[in-house]
Design an enzyme around this catalytic site. Structure first.
Site: not given
Ligand code: ZN
Length: 260
Positions: A58, A60, A62-63, A116, A133, A171
């Site tokens: 996805h 985001h 942090d990915h 998410h 996530d 995570h």
């Molecule tokens: Zn995420």
């Protein structure tokens, strides 16, 4: 799982995992959700693995933030959600798509898992699930873009995969999730057992992941909303009668959002 393929964790930021699939026969690898370039590049340099592809679940940061820097060094295909904009994605994929990466004994199947984020996808291959996530061990992702309806449908879809499926989540949230799960189901001995194991792993700085789907069905409250005891507890906490599985799920998610 194919004995030829193993999965190694690369820690990014505080608690993100960049999962690295390794083909032991060829020493080639595939990275999932490289949110940070520095640890991924260092890992590739140290192991001398050859990068074949990148998979993104996805949009985001942090990915995805590491993709650009990785592409400066490696010219590889980047698979990512067709319904989201992710810099560097060359192979947009969505629900029902399958693909094969040359030299790998795997067929990847793409599952749409909105909730998410709206275009979130998961990758399933040979008993391994890379679910970003959407599903965490003993928990699930927050509803940033989608509805409770969408998230519950996504979780149900994942919950129906074979029980021996190994979950590789985005995570390391397991310990905090288990504390919440235990508060919801204090009588559940499987949660207690998993909590003890995960405490040991984390004390030795080892990942709590992967976990099997079969175990998650026993410990993850978000996969167990239909359990009468859980529904009762959520109704009592919120002081209202909940009439549908999606309402129960929505209130459980809300409870977790406010749980410290
Ligand atoms: Zn995420």
């Amino acid at each position: 799982m194919s004995t030829q393929v193993s999965v190694e964790p690369i820690l990014a930021f505080k608690d993100n995992y960049i999962w690295c699939l390794v083909n032991s026969a060829t020493k080639h690898c595939i990275l999932v959700d490289p949110g940070e370039a520095r640890p991924a590049l260092a890992f590739l340099k140290n192991t001398h693995y050859t990068l074949d592809a990148i998979l993104i679940t996805h949009h985001h940061w942090d990915h995805t933030n590491g993709v650009k820097a990785l592409l400066r060094t490696y010219s590889v295909p980047v698979y990512g959600p067709a319904k989201e904009t992710v810099l560097g994605v060359t192979q947009p994929v969505d629900e029902g798509d399958t693909f094969h990466i040359e030299g790998w004994p795997l067929n990847f199947k793409v599952l749409a898992t909105p909730g998410h984020t709206l275009g979130h996808i998961a990758y399933y291959a040979e008993g391994m699930l890379f679910c970003g996530d959407t599903l965490f061990s003993a928990g699930c992702g927050r509803l940033f873009e989608g509805t409770a309806d969408q998230m519950l449908a996504s979780l149900n879809k994942l919950a129906h995969l074979p029980g021996d499926t190994q979950l590789y989540c985005g995570h390391e949230y397991t310990l905090a999730n288990l504390h919440f799960a235990q508060m919801i189901e204090p009588e559940n001995s499987q949660i207690k057992e998993r909590l003890e194991k995960v405490r040991e792993f984390r004390q030795s700085n080892l990942p709590s992941l992967p976990n099997t789907l079969e175990n998650e069905r026993k410990i993850n409250p978000f996969l167990r909303c239909e359990q009468i005891r859980i529904a009762d507890r959520i109704e009592k906490h919120h002081g209202r009668r909940l009439t549908s599985p999606v309402e129960i799920f929505a209130y459980l998610r809300q409870w977790k959002n406010n749980y410290k």
